[in-house]
Design a protein around this motif. Structure first.
Motif, short mmCIF file in Angstrom:
data_model
loop_
_atom_site.label_atom_id
_atom_site.label_comp_id
_atom_site.label_asym_id
_atom_site.label_seq_id
_atom_site.Cartn_x
_atom_site.Cartn_y
_atom_site.Cartn_z
N VAL A 93 0.85 -1.20 0.00
CA VAL A 93 0.00 0.00 0.00
C VAL A 93 0.88 1.26 0.00
N GLY A 94 1.93 1.25 0.82
CA GLY A 94 2.82 2.39 0.93
C GLY A 94 3.45 2.76 -0.40
N SER A 95 3.87 1.76 -1.16
CA SER A 95 4.52 2.05 -2.45
C SER A 95 3.52 2.65 -3.43
N ARG A 96 2.22 2.35 -3.25
CA ARG A 96 1.20 2.89 -4.17
C ARG A 96 0.79 4.31 -3.82
N ILE A 97 0.83 4.67 -2.52
CA ILE A 97 0.35 6.01 -2.12
C ILE A 97 1.51 6.97 -1.83
N ALA A 98 2.74 6.49 -2.06
CA ALA A 98 3.92 7.29 -1.66
C ALA A 98 3.90 8.70 -2.23
N GLY A 99 3.46 8.86 -3.49
CA GLY A 99 3.47 10.18 -4.13
C GLY A 99 2.45 11.14 -3.58
N ARG A 100 1.46 10.64 -2.83
CA ARG A 100 0.35 11.50 -2.39
C ARG A 100 0.43 11.85 -0.90
N VAL A 101 1.50 11.45 -0.23
CA VAL A 101 1.61 11.68 1.21
C VAL A 101 2.68 12.73 1.49
N ASN A 102 2.39 13.61 2.46
CA ASN A 102 3.37 14.62 2.85
C ASN A 102 4.43 13.94 3.74
N VAL A 103 5.50 13.53 3.11
CA VAL A 103 6.52 12.76 3.81
C VAL A 103 7.26 13.61 4.85
N ARG A 104 7.31 14.93 4.62
CA ARG A 104 8.03 15.82 5.55
C ARG A 104 7.40 15.78 6.95
N VAL A 105 6.07 15.90 6.99
CA VAL A 105 5.36 15.84 8.28
C VAL A 105 5.54 14.46 8.90
N LEU A 106 5.40 13.45 8.04
CA LEU A 106 5.52 12.06 8.48
C LEU A 106 6.90 11.81 9.09
N ARG A 107 7.90 12.41 8.48
CA ARG A 107 9.28 12.22 8.92
C ARG A 107 9.49 12.75 10.34
N PHE A 108 8.93 13.94 10.63
CA PHE A 108 9.07 14.51 11.97
C PHE A 108 8.35 13.65 13.00
N LEU A 109 7.16 13.16 12.62
CA LEU A 109 6.41 12.27 13.51
C LEU A 109 7.23 11.02 13.79
N PHE A 110 7.83 10.50 12.75
CA PHE A 110 8.60 9.27 12.85
C PHE A 110 9.84 9.47 13.74
N VAL A 111 10.47 10.63 13.61
CA VAL A 111 11.64 10.92 14.44
C VAL A 111 11.23 10.94 15.91
N ALA A 112 10.06 11.54 16.21
CA ALA A 112 9.57 11.58 17.59
C ALA A 112 9.36 10.17 18.13
N VAL A 113 8.77 9.31 17.29
CA VAL A 113 8.54 7.91 17.70
C VAL A 113 9.89 7.22 17.94
N GLN A 114 10.84 7.48 17.06
CA GLN A 114 12.15 6.84 17.20
C GLN A 114 12.85 7.25 18.49
N VAL A 115 12.75 8.54 18.82
CA VAL A 115 13.39 9.02 20.04
C VAL A 115 12.76 8.34 21.25
N TYR A 116 11.43 8.21 21.24
CA TYR A 116 10.74 7.54 22.35
C TYR A 116 11.19 6.08 22.45
N VAL A 117 11.23 5.40 21.29
CA VAL A 117 11.61 3.97 21.27
C VAL A 117 13.06 3.81 21.72
N ALA A 118 13.93 4.72 21.26
CA ALA A 118 15.34 4.66 21.66
C ALA A 118 15.46 4.80 23.18
N PHE A 119 14.65 5.69 23.77
CA PHE A 119 14.67 5.88 25.22
C PHE A 119 14.26 4.58 25.93
N GLN A 120 13.21 3.94 25.41
CA GLN A 120 12.76 2.68 25.99
C GLN A 120 13.83 1.60 25.88
N MET A 121 14.53 1.59 24.75
CA MET A 121 15.59 0.60 24.52
C MET A 121 16.77 0.85 25.47
#
Lengths: 125, 282
Positions: free
Chosen positions: B245-273
């Motif tokens: 699904v991701g490969s099909r909708i990739a062109g229609r998603v604002n990846v910049r916003v998604l990237r910041f959200l993802f970084v926040a999740v990563q920081v949280y997960v890194a803290f848990q690790m």
């Protein structure tokens, strides 16, 4: 950048043949895993229940009986076999094109995968 | 419900991974350890299976379009597979806490590089690969070697610095086997910035290589009882669906916003690790 592979028409054919093999292997693997997943749902099996280990001898019997582990293990084996089959196909393709260097590289990769199997068994023993 | 959690979690990992150009592994391991309570080594084994599935699906498309460089990929995967063989054996010698610490480091590194990329979105794509600027590298004068390099190169680029590529590939293989990721975070920069392979070709070739790299270590996890079939099945299906699904909708998603959200999740997960590595959580 979309490129034309070296090796001319034969190189393109090899790319396409390997692409189809990968796609086919992936879809077969997923189909088997879906069958296993449905069998898990039907049997009310929790993913956190103690899972049976790989027992190649039990796979056929499990599948014939509609049991989840048979489908799941065959699917997982198909997942792992797909890239290996890709290397075998590439080895044959390169040998046909008389690209002996690349055919040797393919053999080298197969040797590394075989070593993984042997060493895992040795360490386990 | 637990089966659905793995299916949905796998789909989310596959979807986000596909949209952000990452393999699913970096999300699957935290999902299974922090979300489902699996030991990290078991999570890595399942993640390797998922990584092979996504590689098979993506690499098929890239090869059919002739974007991936089969010859270069196979030469380098000889060394990623060797690294994965070593990493797969070492992984069973390391305590869970060490693996958690290594994973936290990896997450920190990926979050940092993603933030950098988000702040300068055009820089990486616009970078002219160093090696492609070299018209005739001094070491490549021998006829046989020159012919071999020409066969490894593609239209519009010339592969260089193969020794660095080999070293990077061994490292990528070890990291992949230890942490259950595809290793693209090592391979793509090495191919692009060091060897002179265009970013798009490097990404496609890395995708192709991931399957064989992960296979070399997945075999070890499989034979040593490190793959749980009940967990691997639903998770792999979810990842496959999410990545498709991701490969099909990739062109229609604002990846910049998604990237910041993802970084926040990563920081949280890194803290848990980190907490797990320090023994402050189960």
């Amino acid at each position: 950048m979309t490129g034309v592979p070296t090796g001319g028409g034969a190189g393109r054919d090899l790319d396409v043949m390997i692409a189809r093999l990968l796609t086919f292997g992936t879809y077969v693997s997923i189909a088997l895993l879906v069958a296993g997943y449905l069998a898990m749902l039907a049997g009310g099996i929790s993913p956190y229940a103690p899972a049976p280990g790989l027992d190649p001898g039990a796979i056929v019997a499990d599948i014939l009986a509609g049991r989840a582990p048979g489908f799941l293990w065959l699917g997982l084996l198909a997942v792992i076999a797909t890239p290996t089959a890709r290397i075998v196909a590439a080895m044959v393709g390169f040998a046909r094109m008389r690209e002996w260097e690349m055919a040797s590289v393919s053999v080298g990769i197969l040797v590394v995968i075989t070593l993984s199997v042997i060493l895992a068994r040795l360490v386990e023993a | 419900m637990e089966v659905l959690f793995l299916l949905a979690g796998g789909a989310a990992a596959g979807l986000f991974g596909s949209l952000l150009g990452l393999g699913g592994g970096i999300l699957i391991v935290p999902l299974l350890t922090l979300g489902a309570g699996l030991p990290i080594r078991e999570a890595v084994g399942v993640s390797l299976v998922c990584v092979i599935v996504t590689s098979g699906a993506a690499a098929g498309v890239y090869l059919e379009r002739h974007t991936a460089n089969l010859r270069l990929g196979m030469l380098l995967e000889l060394f990623t597979a060797t690294g994965a063989l070593v990493g797969g054996l070492v992984a069973f010698l390391l305590p869970d806490r060490v693996l958690a610490g290594l994973f936290a480091l990896l997450l920190g590194y990926v979050a940092f590089t993603m933030l950098k990329a988000a702040r300068k979105p055009a820089t990486v794509a616009a970078t002219t690969p160093v090696a492609s600027q070299q018209s005739a590298p001094e070491a490549d004068t021998a006829t046989g070697r020159e012919a071999a390099i020409r066969r490894l190169s593609g239209p519009g680029y010339r592969v260089g610095r193969i020794r660095f590529g080999i070293l990077g590939s061994v490292l990528a293989g070890v990291v992949s086997a230890l942490l259950g990721i595809g290793g693209g975070i090592v391979k793509v920069p090495v191919m692009n910035l060091v060897m002179g392979v265009p970013l798009r070709v490097a990404t496609a070739t890395s995708n192709l290589m991931i399957g064989v790299t992960a296979t070399a270590s997945a075999v070890i996890y499989l034979l040593r009882g490190g793959i749980n079939a009940y967990v691997a099945g639903p998770t792999a299906i979810g990842v496959f669906v999410g990545a498709t699904v991701g490969s099909r909708i990739a062109g229609r998603v604002n990846v910049r916003v998604l990237r910041f959200l993802f970084v926040a999740v990563q920081v949280y997960v890194a803290f848990q690790m980190v907490l797990r590595a320090l023994g402050l959580t189960s």
